[in-house]
Write a protein that holds these residues in place. Structure first.
Motif, mmCIF file in Angstrom:
data_model
loop_
_atom_site.group_PDB
_atom_site.id
_atom_site.type_symbol
_atom_site.label_atom_id
_atom_site.label_comp_id
_atom_site.label_asym_id
_atom_site.label_seq_id
_atom_site.Cartn_x
_atom_site.Cartn_y
_atom_site.Cartn_z
ATOM 1 N N UNK A 474 1.246 -1.171 -0.057
ATOM 2 C CA UNK A 474 0.572 0.020 0.062
ATOM 3 C C UNK A 474 0.688 1.544 -0.315
ATOM 4 N N UNK A 475 0.462 2.133 -0.645
ATOM 5 C CA UNK A 475 1.185 3.885 -0.032
ATOM 6 C C UNK A 475 0.970 3.983 1.195
ATOM 7 N N UNK A 476 -0.093 4.383 1.632
ATOM 8 C CA UNK A 476 0.107 4.807 3.264
ATOM 9 C C UNK A 476 -1.021 3.180 4.319
ATOM 10 N N UNK A 477 -0.610 3.578 5.723
ATOM 11 C CA UNK A 477 -1.030 3.165 6.792
ATOM 12 C C UNK A 477 -1.877 4.291 7.287
ATOM 13 N N UNK A 478 -2.463 4.591 8.677
ATOM 14 C CA UNK A 478 -2.938 4.947 9.457
ATOM 15 C C UNK A 478 -1.930 5.151 10.559
ATOM 16 N N UNK A 479 -1.670 6.316 11.558
ATOM 17 C CA UNK A 479 -0.491 5.815 12.455
ATOM 18 C C UNK A 479 -1.687 6.448 13.823
ATOM 19 N N UNK A 480 -1.048 6.072 14.732
ATOM 20 C CA UNK A 480 -1.798 6.328 15.922
ATOM 21 C C UNK A 480 -0.720 7.592 16.972
ATOM 22 N N UNK A 481 -1.307 7.864 17.815
ATOM 23 C CA UNK A 481 -0.659 9.218 18.697
ATOM 24 C C UNK A 481 -0.552 8.559 19.403
ATOM 25 N N UNK A 482 1.182 8.231 19.816
ATOM 26 C CA UNK A 482 1.466 7.474 20.971
ATOM 27 C C UNK A 482 1.056 6.382 21.188
ATOM 28 N N UNK A 483 0.766 5.316 19.755
ATOM 29 C CA UNK A 483 0.275 4.189 19.727
ATOM 30 C C UNK A 483 0.555 3.737 18.772
ATOM 31 N N UNK A 484 0.098 2.559 17.980
ATOM 32 C CA UNK A 484 0.371 1.676 17.415
ATOM 33 C C UNK A 484 1.060 2.470 16.002
ATOM 34 N N UNK A 485 1.797 2.188 15.480
ATOM 35 C CA UNK A 485 3.001 2.423 14.459
ATOM 36 C C UNK A 485 1.597 2.874 13.011
ATOM 37 N N UNK A 486 1.025 1.154 12.607
ATOM 38 C CA UNK A 486 0.171 0.522 11.809
ATOM 39 C C UNK A 486 -1.522 1.084 12.319
ATOM 40 N N UNK A 487 -2.534 1.512 12.154
ATOM 41 C CA UNK A 487 -3.182 1.807 12.488
ATOM 42 C C UNK A 487 -4.279 1.703 12.064
ATOM 43 N N UNK A 488 -5.556 1.536 12.215
ATOM 44 C CA UNK A 488 -6.743 1.108 10.989
ATOM 45 C C UNK A 488 -7.775 2.246 11.651
ATOM 46 N N UNK A 523 9.495 8.312 2.395
ATOM 47 C CA UNK A 523 8.052 8.423 3.224
ATOM 48 C C UNK A 523 8.420 8.590 3.740
ATOM 49 N N UNK A 524 7.033 10.251 3.801
ATOM 50 C CA UNK A 524 6.489 10.961 4.917
ATOM 51 C C UNK A 524 5.736 10.872 6.021
ATOM 52 N N UNK A 525 5.348 11.664 6.987
ATOM 53 C CA UNK A 525 3.526 11.167 7.517
ATOM 54 C C UNK A 525 2.739 12.560 7.358
ATOM 55 N N UNK A 526 2.042 12.355 6.898
ATOM 56 C CA UNK A 526 0.856 13.588 6.368
ATOM 57 C C UNK A 526 -0.324 13.435 7.405
ATOM 58 N N UNK A 527 -1.204 14.377 7.634
ATOM 59 C CA UNK A 527 -2.326 14.355 8.579
ATOM 60 C C UNK A 527 -3.520 15.070 7.194
ATOM 61 N N UNK A 528 -4.353 14.906 6.916
ATOM 62 C CA UNK A 528 -5.549 15.521 6.486
ATOM 63 C C UNK A 528 -5.984 16.731 7.381
#
Length: 599
Positions: A474-488, A523-528
């Motif tokens: 996949x191109x991108x996965x969700x990321x938790x806030x001080x939680x799991x790096x892969x987040x649904x 890879x960068x993290x991005x916020x909607x």
């Protein structure tokens, strides 16, 4: 702190003998096949050592996959991320890699068991959706799925580790943005409005988010392994080992949270008054069966915490930005140090250890996943994990792929950079440039509300596709806030129909992998976030969180448009402005050169 180790994560062992022992169990229970997933009772991506059944049986250690064993064959099903890795980990004399999802388990079983048969599975390790999908696909085959009372791998695993009992801790309200009582109140109101008396929560990150707690049961994932039942009154029953909670944490949870033994869950489900909400995509099949057998009304619906958790509030976003600032300093220090070394004097493990030291200086609590430090051909293994056996010495003229992240008290990071070691190899410039242009295209995207990850995925692939190239993740996965790096549940992939919403944080990580030669990922993290739009229309876009230069030496400047040059120059100027004052003079000089405008 638990940081990366470099041993074989499968732990070695005679996998052929283990397979034979499993077949003995099959004969004893009159089974034609057994499914062994890479899952625990919470359906998490990461599992404790006690739940690493797939790795123990087969030797394969990837974060996704499963095995199906019959009396005369054994398939290990993996997706495109792991097709190189699996061949190097399993005994090909006894196990066969199977390309999944191209080959479905139902189709494989129909071919392996043409006369029908009994296929055993542990109902705690599969979701209801998984089982229903397989049952539908097996209709007309005379193959039956049999829910087993006990796990067959556990029965043959003599030295299986004990389940984890890691200490839990309070996640402060100033970082969470809301109290647990507030969260439970409005989720309970949602249940009541839907006519549901309770919801079963099975995902540890949802429970940890809801209760404003963090844990240490799983390395790199600060969750408390637990189940929970939330009632429409706001009371929550938490099923977990009581040894995880000290007096301060119990006071933090308050009187509206009851802590019960983990093994009390089944009896509690039997006693529940319905309707009970269960998520068929994440709750185990066993929970549905217990409620069905008790005659309790079950209403299917999403985990009530999963979307609120994905929509980060202002406090969570502030914490994530602060964590990325500190993480960016560590990454720049690593890259400046790396450029000053003779590559031949270093191994992959040397660079991992240096990066971990720098992140410790930045205040890390743990890494957020095992660092992928892939030199040369190891970079082409998408989820490569360096061990003492695979540790490669760096070499001038190669690429080094560094995919890493940190768990901080206030945020979680995940960043990938691919860098040239000395002289740039010419055949890497074109694919690197295509990957970077795709990453920039997604970063610059503006789109209407309601658009899902599947609609955006092609933006990151378009320049690779033009060259007849692609990547199998996949191109991108969700990321938790001080939680799991892969987040649904949100993702950017062809398979995701979940609409993006403000506050959601995702990775943006296109790549390219040339087996036996090199790998490229940026890879960068991005916020909607809300974006400018004409009156009457609502638009969204992305803001970048990650702070770290991208290797300009690997860019084909002639392929870049004016807008792409402007984006990269603006990004590098922002990185330089944010980080420069926190570096020593030599690091500042390196950063100035690394972020200079693209000529």
């Amino acid at each position: 702190m638990s940081f990366q180790t470099f041993e074989d994560p499968a732990g070695g062992g005679d996998h052929a003998a283990r397979l034979q022992a499993l077949r003995d169990v099959m004969r004893d229970q009159d089974l034609s096949a057994i499914i062994v997933p890479r899952a625990d009772v919470h359906q998490g991506e990461y599992v404790a050592e006690a739940d690493a059944r797939l790795a123990w049986l087969t030797g394969f250690t990837g974060s996704a996959g499963f095995a199906i064993a019959t009396l005369d064959r054994a398939g290990v099903f993996v997706d495109g991320r792991y097709r190189v890795q699996v061949r190097g980990q399993i005994d090909l004399r006894h196990f066969t890699p199977v390309d999944w999802p191209e080959t479905r388990p139902s189709g494989w079983l129909r071919e392996a068991l043409p006369q029908g048969g009994r296929v055993g599975f542990d109902p705690w390790l599969h979701t209801r959706r998984e089982i229903e999908t397989m049952e539908t696909a097996l209709q007309g085959s005379s193959i039956a799925l049999i829910a087993l009372e006990g796990n067959p791998v556990d029965a043959i695993w003599p030295d299986r580790p004990a389940p984890p009992v890691g200490a839990a801790r309070i996640h402060p309200t100033e970082l969470a943005g809301e109290t647990s009582a507030q969260k439970r109140s409005w989720l309970a109101a949602e249940l009541k409005a839907a006519g549901q008396a309770a919801a079963l929560l099975t995902l540890p990150d949802s429970i940890s988010w809801l209760l404003n707690i963090r844990g240490s049961d799983l390395p790199k994932n600060p969750v408390v392994q637990s189940f929970a039942v939330l009632s429409d009154s706001g009371h929550l029953a938490l099923f977990a080992d009581s040894a995880k909670f000290d007096d301060d944490l119990r006071a933090h949870l308050g009187n509206e949270v009851s802590i019960l033994p983990h093994d009390a869950l089944s009896a509690a489900l039997i006693d529940l008054e319905g309707p009970v909400r269960l998520d068929p995509g994440s709750a185990p099949e066993a929970a549905f069966r217990i409620l069905d057998d008790a005659g309790t009304d079950v209403m299917r619906g999403p985990d009530p915490a999963i979307l609120p958790k994905a929509r980060k509030n202002a406090a969570e976003l502030a914490g994530m930005r602060a964590a990325h600032h500190r993480d960016g300093i560590a990454m720049v220090r690593l890259l400046a140090w790396l450029d000053a070394q003779d590559p031949a004097s270093l191994t992959e493990i040397d660079v991992v250890r240096r990066l971990e030291d720098l992140r410790r200086d930045a205040g890390i609590l743990d890494i957020s996943f095992d660092t992928i430090m892939g030199a040369g051909p190891n970079g082409a293994i998408v989820h490569y994990r360096v061990t003492e056996m695979t540790n490669r010495r760096l070499s001038g003229g190669e690429l080094l792929l560094i995919d890493s992240g940190g768990q901080y008290a206030d945020g979680t990071t995940d960043i990938t950079r691919t860098v040239a070691l000395g002289q740039v190899r010419p055949d890497a410039v074109q694919p690197f440039t295509a990957v970077l242009r795709g990453m920039i295209a997604l970063s610059r995207a503006k789109f209407p509300k309601g658009v899902a990850g599947a609609h955006l995925d092609a933006l990151a692939r378009q320049f690779l596709w033009q060259q007849g190239l692609d990547f199998d993740h996949g191109t991108g996965h969700g990321v938790g806030a001080a939680l799991c790096v892969h987040e649904g549940p949100v993702r950017i992939s062809r398979a995701s129909d979940m609409a993006l919403e403000s506050g959601m944080i995702l990775s943006n990580e296109p790549g390219y992998y040339r087996e036996g030669s090199f790998g490229i990922r940026i890879e960068n993290l991005i916020v909607v976030a809300e974006a400018d739009a004409e009156p009457g229309r609502q638009m969204l876009g992305f803001q970048t969180l990650t702070l770290c230069p991208i290797d300009r030496r690997l860019i084909d400047r002639a392929a870049f448009s004016a807008n792409e040059v402007a984006w990269l120059d603006d990004y590098h100027a922002w990185v330089r402005q944010e980080l420069r004052d926190h570096l020593d003079p030599a690091e500042q000089a390196w950063l100035d050169a690394a972020t200079a405008p693209l000529a």
